[in-house]
Design an enzyme around this catalytic site. Sequence first.
Site, PDB file in Angstrom:
ATOM      1  N   CYS A 132      45.010  33.610  51.348  1.00 50.08           N
ATOM      2  CA  CYS A 132      46.249  33.742  52.145  1.00 50.08           C
ATOM      3  C   CYS A 132      47.463  33.310  51.307  1.00 50.08           C
ATOM      4  CB  CYS A 132      46.120  32.960  53.447  1.00 50.08           C
ATOM      5  SG  CYS A 132      47.378  33.403  54.665  1.00 50.08           S
ATOM      6  N   HIS A 243      41.200  35.073  55.780  1.00 51.10           N
ATOM      7  CA  HIS A 243      40.602  33.729  55.665  1.00 51.10           C
ATOM      8  C   HIS A 243      39.078  33.735  55.813  1.00 51.10           C
ATOM      9  CE1 HIS A 243      44.177  31.018  55.785  1.00 51.10           C
ATOM     10  NE2 HIS A 243      44.752  32.107  56.269  1.00 51.10           N
ATOM     11  N   GLU A 245      36.959  31.451  55.189  1.00 56.97           N
ATOM     12  CA  GLU A 245      36.379  30.162  55.610  1.00 56.97           C
ATOM     13  C   GLU A 245      36.330  29.995  57.133  1.00 56.97           C
ATOM     14  OE1 GLU A 245      39.377  30.577  54.453  1.00 56.97           O
ATOM     15  OE2 GLU A 245      40.684  29.540  55.859  1.00 56.97           O
TER      16      GLU A 245
END
Length: 316
Positions: A132, A243, A245
């Site tokens: 990001c 993202h 994660e």
Amino acid sequence: MSDSLLLAAFACLLFTSCITAMPARMNTNDRPVIGILTQIVTDEEMKPYGETYIPSAYVKYIESGGSRVMPIRVTCTTEYYEDIFQKINGLLLIGGAADLKTSDFARVAKIFFNLALKANDAGDVFPIWGTCFGMQQLSVLVAGENLLSKTTAENEALPLNFTAEAYLSRLFKDFPADLMKAIAQEPLTGNFHRYGLTIKTFQENEKLNNFFTILSTNIADNGAHFVSTIEAKNYPFYGVQWHPEVNRFMWDSRKNFPHSFHAVKLSTLLAEFFVNEGRRSLHHFEHPEEEAKALIYNYTPVYAANFSAYQQVYFF
Ligand SMILES: *[C@@H]1O[C@H](CO)[C@@H](O)[C@H](O)[C@H]1NC(C)=O
Ligand SMILES: *[C@@H]1O[C@H](CO)[C@@H](O)[C@H](O)[C@H]1NC(C)=O
């Protein structure tokens, strides 16, 4: 040393040819340490806990790939980072918000980026991943200017629109075909951004175009087509505007965090891929005590789900 390793070492004394036959094993570092730059706390709710932070999702993400994590503060001297660079095996630039040219984060990212360019050119592998804001930071480092424009996709899970190059890329080439199909069709990537790089801007910028290959794109709320995944052509550098994660480590039910089987698989494979790039780096700490003191295990994350979208956050 195990018997088989002893035998292999002995065999090498007799047959020099096996030196070329076993390079992978001898040049692999199975105890990597990936550095994560901290972000400065700007959120009022976080201020009581510390000045800089790393959401634990990024730490768990790197750990899940088989690496340890070193948190790296962004207010130290250049000499400090030059020293750290020789000890860690890769760098993760995380999401957040800071000035991409004048912030402490930008300054430190630039130091590591330049060291990594030089090291990789000399055959000393050092991978960098930007997520990001981290990918945006990479684009500024390569282009030498901020080329971002409004490409809002805030709290939206999207499929990736793969380019033809994605299927041949280092990042995705070993993904199972059925997973690639799922990523292209199902909303498996969480987007939380207002700015990004449009495909047009990217392709018109010679520096970006020569440095990175676009692996996927997406469409923002305003109709802009933005670059969502990139891989450097000649360096182990990677960037995602989304993202990975969150798919496994963030759970705020107000957010569109993808948690399906395919979403988890995508996140797992990317973490394992990046950490495996780190295994190619032979940098290491001088002493076990120095290494132990540097690692994230010395810190305890704070429960943060009642004042942020994160489950836990490390503060420094
Ligand atoms: C996918 O990318 C192609 C090439 O840039 C573009 O023509 C198409 O509109 C994109 N589709 C989506 C859904 O993003
Ligand atoms: C959040 O929860 C923790 C642990 O229960 C508590 O100590 C803290 O005061 C809470 N913070 C807020 C802002 O509610």
